[in-house]
Each structure stands twice: as structure tokens, then as C-alpha cells.
Design a protein around this motif. Structure first.
Motif, mmCIF file in Angstrom:
data_model
loop_
_atom_site.group_PDB
_atom_site.id
_atom_site.type_symbol
_atom_site.label_atom_id
_atom_site.label_comp_id
_atom_site.label_asym_id
_atom_site.label_seq_id
_atom_site.Cartn_x
_atom_site.Cartn_y
_atom_site.Cartn_z
ATOM 1 N N ALA A 93 25.604 24.176 -2.451
ATOM 2 C CA ALA A 93 25.874 23.087 -1.503
ATOM 3 C C ALA A 93 24.786 23.031 -0.431
ATOM 4 N N ARG A 94 24.381 24.196 0.068
ATOM 5 C CA ARG A 94 23.313 24.248 1.070
ATOM 6 C C ARG A 94 22.014 23.659 0.518
ATOM 7 N N ASP A 95 21.661 24.033 -0.710
ATOM 8 C CA ASP A 95 20.428 23.528 -1.326
ATOM 9 C C ASP A 95 20.479 22.016 -1.535
ATOM 10 N N LEU A 96 21.644 21.518 -1.975
ATOM 11 C CA LEU A 96 21.798 20.066 -2.151
ATOM 12 C C LEU A 96 21.685 19.340 -0.813
ATOM 13 N N LEU A 97 22.291 19.909 0.208
ATOM 14 C CA LEU A 97 22.251 19.304 1.543
ATOM 15 C C LEU A 97 20.818 19.262 2.063
ATOM 16 N N ARG A 98 20.089 20.350 1.872
ATOM 17 C CA ARG A 98 18.686 20.415 2.318
ATOM 18 C C ARG A 98 17.799 19.422 1.569
ATOM 19 N N SER A 99 18.105 19.208 0.296
ATOM 20 C CA SER A 99 17.253 18.331 -0.506
ATOM 21 C C SER A 99 17.581 16.851 -0.336
ATOM 22 N N GLY A 100 18.654 16.550 0.430
ATOM 23 C CA GLY A 100 19.018 15.148 0.660
ATOM 24 C C GLY A 100 19.745 14.522 -0.513
ATOM 25 N N ALA A 101 20.559 15.294 -1.205
ATOM 26 C CA ALA A 101 21.306 14.793 -2.354
ATOM 27 C C ALA A 101 22.242 13.660 -1.929
ATOM 28 N N ASP A 102 22.628 12.841 -2.911
ATOM 29 C CA ASP A 102 23.507 11.710 -2.594
ATOM 30 C C ASP A 102 24.942 12.177 -2.309
ATOM 31 N N HIS A 103 25.713 11.287 -1.725
ATOM 32 C CA HIS A 103 27.075 11.594 -1.262
ATOM 33 C C HIS A 103 27.969 12.102 -2.392
ATOM 34 N N ASP A 104 27.910 11.467 -3.552
ATOM 35 C CA ASP A 104 28.790 11.854 -4.661
ATOM 36 C C ASP A 104 28.492 13.264 -5.160
ATOM 37 N N GLU A 105 27.214 13.599 -5.251
ATOM 38 C CA GLU A 105 26.826 14.926 -5.709
ATOM 39 C C GLU A 105 27.267 15.996 -4.699
ATOM 40 N N LEU A 106 27.080 15.704 -3.427
ATOM 41 C CA LEU A 106 27.520 16.630 -2.384
ATOM 42 C C LEU A 106 29.040 16.786 -2.376
ATOM 43 N N ALA A 107 29.750 15.674 -2.518
ATOM 44 C CA ALA A 107 31.210 15.727 -2.522
ATOM 45 C C ALA A 107 31.716 16.584 -3.688
ATOM 46 N N ALA A 108 31.104 16.456 -4.854
ATOM 47 C CA ALA A 108 31.493 17.266 -6.010
ATOM 48 C C ALA A 108 31.230 18.748 -5.740
ATOM 49 N N CYS A 109 30.120 19.037 -5.098
ATOM 50 C CA CYS A 109 29.784 20.422 -4.774
ATOM 51 C C CYS A 109 30.745 20.981 -3.728
ATOM 52 N N TYR A 110 31.086 20.190 -2.728
ATOM 53 C CA TYR A 110 32.054 20.618 -1.713
ATOM 54 C C TYR A 110 33.420 20.883 -2.347
ATOM 55 N N ARG A 111 33.827 20.051 -3.302
ATOM 56 C CA ARG A 111 35.099 20.264 -3.995
ATOM 57 C C ARG A 111 35.077 21.588 -4.769
ATOM 58 N N ALA A 112 33.949 21.876 -5.428
ATOM 59 C CA ALA A 112 33.828 23.135 -6.172
ATOM 60 C C ALA A 112 33.899 24.334 -5.226
ATOM 61 N N LEU A 113 33.279 24.211 -4.075
ATOM 62 C CA LEU A 113 33.324 25.280 -3.084
ATOM 63 C C LEU A 113 34.729 25.452 -2.525
ATOM 64 N N ASP A 114 35.399 24.353 -2.247
ATOM 65 C CA ASP A 114 36.785 24.384 -1.769
ATOM 66 C C ASP A 114 37.668 25.092 -2.787
ATOM 67 N N THR A 115 37.500 24.760 -4.062
ATOM 68 C CA THR A 115 38.280 25.375 -5.134
ATOM 69 C C THR A 115 38.008 26.869 -5.213
ATOM 70 N N ALA A 116 36.740 27.279 -5.118
ATOM 71 C CA ALA A 116 36.399 28.703 -5.172
ATOM 72 C C ALA A 116 37.054 29.465 -4.024
ATOM 73 N N LEU A 117 37.034 28.897 -2.841
ATOM 74 C CA LEU A 117 37.659 29.549 -1.686
ATOM 75 C C LEU A 117 39.165 29.704 -1.892
ATOM 76 N N ARG A 118 39.808 28.636 -2.344
ATOM 77 C CA ARG A 118 41.264 28.681 -2.535
ATOM 78 C C ARG A 118 41.660 29.634 -3.654
ATOM 79 N N ARG A 119 40.881 29.711 -4.711
ATOM 80 C CA ARG A 119 41.183 30.639 -5.809
ATOM 81 C C ARG A 119 41.093 32.088 -5.349
ATOM 82 N N ASN A 120 40.300 32.329 -4.320
ATOM 83 C CA ASN A 120 40.153 33.678 -3.788
ATOM 84 C C ASN A 120 41.105 33.958 -2.643
ATOM 85 N N GLY A 121 42.106 33.110 -2.456
ATOM 86 C CA GLY A 121 43.153 33.380 -1.480
ATOM 87 C C GLY A 121 42.901 32.852 -0.091
ATOM 88 N N ASP A 122 41.861 32.050 0.102
ATOM 89 C CA ASP A 122 41.596 31.476 1.423
ATOM 90 C C ASP A 122 42.334 30.141 1.501
#
Length: 130
Positions: free
Chosen positions: A39-68
Motif C-alpha cells: 500500500a505504501r509503494d502504491l501510494l508513493r507511486s501515485g496509483a489510481d483510487h481503485d488500485e489503492l482501495a483494493a490494497c487498503y481492503r487487503a490490508l484491512d482483511t490481514a489485520l482483522r484475520r490477525n485479531g485486530d
């Protein structure tokens, strides 16, 4: 467990990502560091909104699967509301050969004493690796 259907505005998601990247404890969870760095790399590279949103969703899922329970931006990674904890903290055996004793560990109180090893138990998160 699935990701939250709600993701904050891109600027707030970026702020939550910045805070997460500054939290070594949260990044130790399986899959979280990789998703956060992507997500950080995509944000730095200026990725489009949809790509960032998909990456944020994946990160959200990873956090929740680990009990956060907060996910990516469900709450502050700083001080929290009294009585609400994103992780269940426990005290576990401090010895080299671990016993199965697990006690509730409160933030402001020291861990209970271990009668076998003669020292305090160590605090950990329930289900986390020692």
C-alpha cells in the motif's frame, strides 16, 4: 473474517497506513507487513483510487484475520477508549520450558508471579507466537 465494507476517505486511509507503518508490533502479524508495504509503494507511486482501495481492503482483511478488531482505520493505534481493547492481553509462562498457564493481563497492573520460576510472567497477546 472479512474486511469491513467501510473504508475511510483516501486521505484518512493514508494517515491510518502511516500510523500502522510506525507500529512495529502490528507489522509483526502474518501478512500485515507485506500488505502495508505494498500500500505504501502504491501510494508513493501515485496509483489510481481503485488500485489503492483494493490494497487498503487487503490490508484491512490481514489485520482483522490477525485479531485486530480495528482493521486499517477502525480506530486509533494510540490511546483507546477505556474498556475497549483491540487485542486480548494475557500473561504467559516466563520459563524456558513453557507451561500451559495463561492469565488475564491488565495494562496497568504487573503480570502475576510465577511460583515455579520465581519471577513475573510475561505479557503477550492471546494467540500470538512467543
Amino acid at each position: 473474517m472479512t474486511a469491513s465494507p467501510y473504508l475511510p476517505r483516501p486521505d484518512r486511509a493514508a494517515a491510518a497506513l502511516c500510523t500502522l507503518l510506525g507500529s512495529p508490533e502490528d507489522l509483526r502479524q502474518p501478512g500485515v507487513r507485506e500488505a502495508a508495504e505494498r500500500a505504501r509503494d502504491l501510494l508513493r507511486s501515485g496509483a489510481d483510487h481503485d488500485e489503492l482501495a483494493a490494497c487498503y481492503r487487503a490490508l484491512d482483511t490481514a489485520l482483522r484475520r490477525n485479531g485486530d478488531a480495528r482493521g486499517l482505520a477502525g480506530g486509533s493505534r494510540g490511546p483507546s477508549v477505556p474498556g475497549i481493547a483491540p487485542h486480548i492481553k494475557v500473561a504467559v509462562c516466563p520459563g524456558a520450558t513453557l507451561c500451559a498457564r495463561v492469565e488475564r493481563a491488565r495494562d496497568l497492573l504487573p503480570a502475576p508471579q510465577c511460583a515455579v520460576h520465581g519471577t513475573r510472567m510475561r505479557k503477550s497477546r492471546l494467540g500470538s507466537a512467543p
